[in-house]
Design a protein around this motif. Structure first.
Motif, PDB file in Angstrom:
ATOM      1  N   GLU A  91       0.837  -1.207   0.000  1.00 16.06           N
ATOM      2  CA  GLU A  91       0.000   0.000   0.000  1.00 16.06           C
ATOM      3  C   GLU A  91       0.871   1.255   0.000  1.00 16.06           C
ATOM      4  O   GLU A  91       0.575   2.236  -0.703  1.00 16.06           O
ATOM      5  CB  GLU A  91      -0.944  -0.009   1.206  1.00 16.06           C
ATOM      6  N   ASP A 100      -2.352   2.846  -8.911  1.00 11.58           N
ATOM      7  CA  ASP A 100      -3.231   1.962  -8.152  1.00 11.58           C
ATOM      8  C   ASP A 100      -2.923   0.492  -8.403  1.00 11.58           C
ATOM      9  O   ASP A 100      -3.612  -0.380  -7.880  1.00 11.58           O
ATOM     10  CB  ASP A 100      -4.704   2.261  -8.452  1.00 11.58           C
ATOM     11  N   TYR A 101      -1.890   0.226  -9.199  1.00 14.86           N
ATOM     12  CA  TYR A 101      -1.474  -1.163  -9.408  1.00 14.86           C
ATOM     13  C   TYR A 101      -0.015  -1.199  -9.850  1.00 14.86           C
ATOM     14  O   TYR A 101       0.512  -0.230 -10.401  1.00 14.86           O
ATOM     15  CB  TYR A 101      -2.346  -1.863 -10.459  1.00 14.86           C
ATOM     16  N   LYS A 137      -4.405  -5.091  -7.569  1.00 15.20           N
ATOM     17  CA  LYS A 137      -3.336  -4.180  -7.161  1.00 15.20           C
ATOM     18  C   LYS A 137      -1.968  -4.613  -7.683  1.00 15.20           C
ATOM     19  O   LYS A 137      -1.052  -3.790  -7.761  1.00 15.20           O
ATOM     20  CB  LYS A 137      -3.299  -4.061  -5.635  1.00 15.20           C
TER      21      LYS A 137
END
Length: 370
Positions: A91, A100-101, A137
């Motif tokens: 994260e 986001d990935y 992710k």
């Protein structure tokens, strides 16, 4: 730019990959310039790690992702071995990288069986990575280590990792021969992508960079990742790929014979010194010396800069305890050499084998004086 299949993932990676560690050494503006130039030249594999400067490298890479994210195969690494730590690390990496990935999450520097067991166990890091993959992710999962590859071989036998990252260069070929002799064939069999790191042996081969890169690019790997921190270095590295011609077996043997870094000390593991009349397993002992300190302390007097570089790199991979344990298990050790010299007369590389056996025994037996 040349591209190769990234194992069975369906991705294609540029042969030259951009490693993010050395971005720590330069200001953000220059890091952005180098990354932009690399990506504009057709490079598409950018790799960093959560531990590089406690996120600093990721933050610098993240500055260019807004413009290049879709054309870039982005990889980062986690040093966490448990599920909660891995998820927290991921994260934070996503935040640092402004995405986001990521395309590849690598279990970083997995150097012991205990580390591997933790990663693969219930509540281990793999569990978190698989959950993150389901959440979109991360795209793929890899594993890395430095030096002797037993743990990587075991990892691929236990779990179908998408990628494996390992040290490969013409110097360490002879310190960790199992990498090319065992790990690469296993990865090929399992269609696992191979990420080659340290093509110039952590800087040791800097004077021989063209030959070192040509050797590296000639290996059966998906991508050659190297640290880049100057514009001149980036242009040189791009040119190695643009003008690449595969190295023939004859050219490889000439390199092994004549490379100044190998000289008349590093054992090429050709076995031509055998059999030994005293029963000493000469190549095996020299392989353990390679594990121990990469055969770098050789009794040769060098200038201060060269000595400092080699002294910094010799224990880089932390395999000394393993090397000494393997040596201790031998029935016949180097100190039983009779100094007959017959082995040296058979060595095609001019190694003074009795002398080298003395040095290896001094290292591996933990003796106080040579």
């Amino acid at each position: 730019m040349l591209y190769r299949d990234f194992g069975k993932t369906g991705l294609k990676t540029s042969l030259l990959g951009f490693g993010g560690f050395h971005l720590l050494e330069i200001p953000t503006s220059e890091a952005e310039y180098l990354l932009d130039t690399y990506l504009d030249a057709g490079g598409n594999y950018v790799e960093t790690a959560a531990s590089y400067g406690d996120g600093e490298s990721e933050l610098k890479v993240g500055r260019v992702m807004a413009a290049h994210r879709k054309q870039c195969i982005l990889a980062t690494k986690t040093g966490s071995r448990d599920s909660s730590g891995c998820m927290a690390s991921l994260e934070q990496s996503l935040k640092n990288l402004k995405t986001d990935y990521i395309d590849l999450l690598i279990m970083h520097a997995v150097g012991t069986k205990e580390d591997l067991d933790k990663i693969l166990s219930p509540n281990g890091a793999l569990e978190a990575a698989l959950k993150a993959k389901q959440q979109g992710k991360i795209g793929h999962i890899g594993i890395s280590m430095h030096g002797q590859p037993d743990v990587l071989i075991s990892a691929l036998q236990q779990y179908p990792f998408d990628a494996v990252m390992t040290t490969i260069n013409y110097y360490d070929r002879f310190n960790f021969p199992e990498i090319e002799n065992e790990l690469l064939p296993l990865a090929s069999q399992k269609e696992t992508a191979v990420i080659l790191m340290k093509p110039i042996a952590d800087g040791l081969l800097w004077r021989s960079a063209p030959a070192a890169f040509r050797y590296a690019i000639s290996r059966p790997v998906s991508v050659v990742v190297t640290g880049i921190n100057t514009r001149e270095m980036l242009e040189e590295d791009l040119n190695y790929v643009r003008h690449f011609q595969p190295m023939s077996l004859e050219e490889e043997e000439a390199l092994f014979k004549n490379a100044p870094e190998l000289g008349n000390y590093v054992c090429r593991q050709c076995d031509k010194c055998m059999p030994c009349e005293a029963g000493i397993p000469i190549p095996e002992i020299f392989k353990y010396e390679g594990y121990y300190d990469r055969q770098m302390r050789d009794g040769t007097v060098r200038d201060a800069a060269e000595f400092a570089l080699r002294d910094r790199l010799r224990f880089w991979f932390g395999n000394t305890d393993m090397a000494m344990a393997k040596y201790e298990s031998l029935t016949i050790k180097a100190d039983q050499c009779t100094q007959c010299g017959k082995c040296s007369s058979k060595c095609p590389y001019g190694i003074d084998i009795p002398r080298k056996l003395e040095i290896a025994d001094y290292k591996l037996a933990g003796k106080k004086i040579y």
